[in-house]
Design a protein around this motif. Structure first.
Motif, PDB file in Angstrom:
ATOM      1  N   LEU A   1      13.818  33.014  34.892  1.00 13.51           N
ATOM      2  CA  LEU A   1      13.947  33.948  33.778  1.00 13.51           C
ATOM      3  C   LEU A   1      14.520  33.234  32.560  1.00 13.51           C
ATOM      4  N   PRO A   2      14.182  33.675  31.351  1.00 11.91           N
ATOM      5  CA  PRO A   2      14.709  33.025  30.144  1.00 11.91           C
ATOM      6  C   PRO A   2      16.236  33.094  30.084  1.00 11.91           C
ATOM      7  N   GLY A   3      16.810  32.147  29.371  1.00 15.59           N
ATOM      8  CA  GLY A   3      18.255  32.128  29.171  1.00 15.59           C
ATOM      9  C   GLY A   3      18.917  30.983  29.914  1.00 15.59           C
ATOM     10  N   LEU A   4      20.111  30.649  29.475  1.00 15.27           N
ATOM     11  CA  LEU A   4      20.865  29.561  30.082  1.00 15.27           C
ATOM     12  C   LEU A   4      21.541  30.014  31.366  1.00 15.27           C
ATOM     13  N   LYS A   5      21.517  29.154  32.353  1.00 13.41           N
ATOM     14  CA  LYS A   5      22.173  29.416  33.633  1.00 13.41           C
ATOM     15  C   LYS A   5      22.788  28.117  34.128  1.00 13.41           C
ATOM     16  N   ALA A   6      23.950  28.201  34.708  1.00 20.39           N
ATOM     17  CA  ALA A   6      24.591  27.017  35.267  1.00 20.39           C
ATOM     18  C   ALA A   6      23.908  26.634  36.568  1.00 20.39           C
ATOM     19  N   ALA A   7      23.662  25.354  36.729  1.00 23.44           N
ATOM     20  CA  ALA A   7      23.104  24.854  37.990  1.00 23.44           C
ATOM     21  C   ALA A   7      24.212  24.802  39.030  1.00 23.44           C
ATOM     22  N   PRO A   8      23.891  25.001  40.288  1.00 23.36           N
ATOM     23  CA  PRO A   8      24.909  24.879  41.329  1.00 23.36           C
ATOM     24  C   PRO A   8      25.463  23.456  41.388  1.00 23.36           C
ATOM     25  N   LEU A   9      26.745  23.311  41.656  1.00 23.66           N
ATOM     26  CA  LEU A   9      27.336  21.984  41.778  1.00 23.66           C
ATOM     27  C   LEU A   9      27.102  21.390  43.156  1.00 23.66           C
ATOM     28  N   ARG A  10      26.975  22.236  44.161  1.00 26.94           N
ATOM     29  CA  ARG A  10      26.639  21.796  45.524  1.00 26.94           C
ATOM     30  C   ARG A  10      25.413  22.551  45.964  1.00 26.94           C
ATOM     31  N   GLY A  11      24.649  21.935  46.841  1.00 32.12           N
ATOM     32  CA  GLY A  11      23.432  22.555  47.328  1.00 32.12           C
ATOM     33  C   GLY A  11      22.254  22.250  46.416  1.00 32.12           C
ATOM     34  N   GLN A  12      21.141  22.886  46.702  1.00 33.89           N
ATOM     35  CA  GLN A  12      19.881  22.567  46.027  1.00 33.89           C
ATOM     36  C   GLN A  12      19.885  22.920  44.547  1.00 33.89           C
ATOM     37  N   VAL A  13      19.436  21.951  43.733  1.00 29.86           N
ATOM     38  CA  VAL A  13      19.214  22.179  42.303  1.00 29.86           C
ATOM     39  C   VAL A  13      17.761  21.924  41.928  1.00 29.86           C
ATOM     40  N   GLY A  14      16.984  21.390  42.858  1.00 33.94           N
ATOM     41  CA  GLY A  14      15.577  21.109  42.581  1.00 33.94           C
ATOM     42  C   GLY A  14      14.875  20.551  43.801  1.00 33.94           C
ATOM     43  N   THR A  15      13.604  20.182  43.586  1.00 37.30           N
ATOM     44  CA  THR A  15      12.790  19.588  44.636  1.00 37.30           C
ATOM     45  C   THR A  15      12.111  18.347  44.073  1.00 37.30           C
ATOM     46  N   ALA A  16      12.247  17.237  44.785  1.00 40.59           N
ATOM     47  CA  ALA A  16      11.630  15.986  44.365  1.00 40.59           C
ATOM     48  C   ALA A  16      10.130  16.043  44.596  1.00 40.59           C
ATOM     49  N   ASP A  17       9.398  15.203  43.887  1.00 41.09           N
ATOM     50  CA  ASP A  17       7.943  15.161  44.049  1.00 41.09           C
ATOM     51  C   ASP A  17       7.517  14.740  45.449  1.00 41.09           C
ATOM     52  N   ASP A  18       8.416  14.101  46.205  1.00 44.95           N
ATOM     53  CA  ASP A  18       8.074  13.740  47.584  1.00 44.95           C
ATOM     54  C   ASP A  18       8.359  14.887  48.558  1.00 44.95           C
ATOM     55  N   GLY A  19       8.784  16.053  48.026  1.00 53.19           N
ATOM     56  CA  GLY A  19       9.032  17.230  48.848  1.00 53.19           C
ATOM     57  C   GLY A  19      10.455  17.383  49.338  1.00 53.19           C
ATOM     58  N   GLU A  20      11.287  16.354  49.180  1.00 55.17           N
ATOM     59  CA  GLU A  20      12.679  16.439  49.611  1.00 55.17           C
ATOM     60  C   GLU A  20      13.491  17.223  48.583  1.00 55.17           C
TER      61      GLU A  20
END
Length: 146
Positions: free
Chosen positions: A9-28
């Protein structure tokens, strides 16, 4: 309970400091900068036959510190020089996940010199390597994006 954040959704949000923040192109998975910590058993297993004090100590590395500080505290408390809790690509553990570097996931485009995409963050924005163009670092905003 904890509210679930919809990062699309639009707007600024803080990313989590621990745990998942994204997915790498290799799927990890890509995790935030902070480590979950290491138990006495994990440190003893990692120490193996290195001669480190962590193979027979009661020290446990606390969670909630970034990966570089985690390495420094383990080195200090275990008398263990040159420890690396992350592999050369910035990942580790079971289940495997990345924290930093990600150098194995991107390269520079031959045509433009711009780093290729390494993964996508929770807001679906691309995560790229270091270079804007050949040997030119990008100008970043306060959140290290552009």
């Amino acid at each position: 309970g904890t509210a679930t954040v919809d990062y699309t959704l639009p707007g600024l949000k803080a990313a989590p400091l621990r745990g998942q923040v994204g997915t790498a192109d290799d799927g990890e998975l890509i995790y935030g900068p902070f480590e979950a910590g290491f138990s006495q058993v994990q440190l003893a297993r990692m120490a193996g036959n290195t001669g480190s004090n962590c193979s027979n100590t009661t020290y446990a590395a606390p969670g909630g510190v970034d990966t570089m500080l985690a390495e420094e505290t383990i080195e200090y408390n275990c008398n263990w020089s040159d420890i690396s809790i992350l592999n050369r690509c910035g990942g580790h553990a079971v289940p495997f996940h990345y924290h930093e570097r990600l150098e194995c996931l991107w390269n520079n485009s031959v045509a433009t010199g711009h780093s290729t995409i390494a993964g996508r963050m929770l807001d679906n924005q691309g995560l790229y390597g270091f270079w804007e163009s050949s040997n030119t670092l990008p100008v970043l905003d306060a959140c290290n994006g552009h």
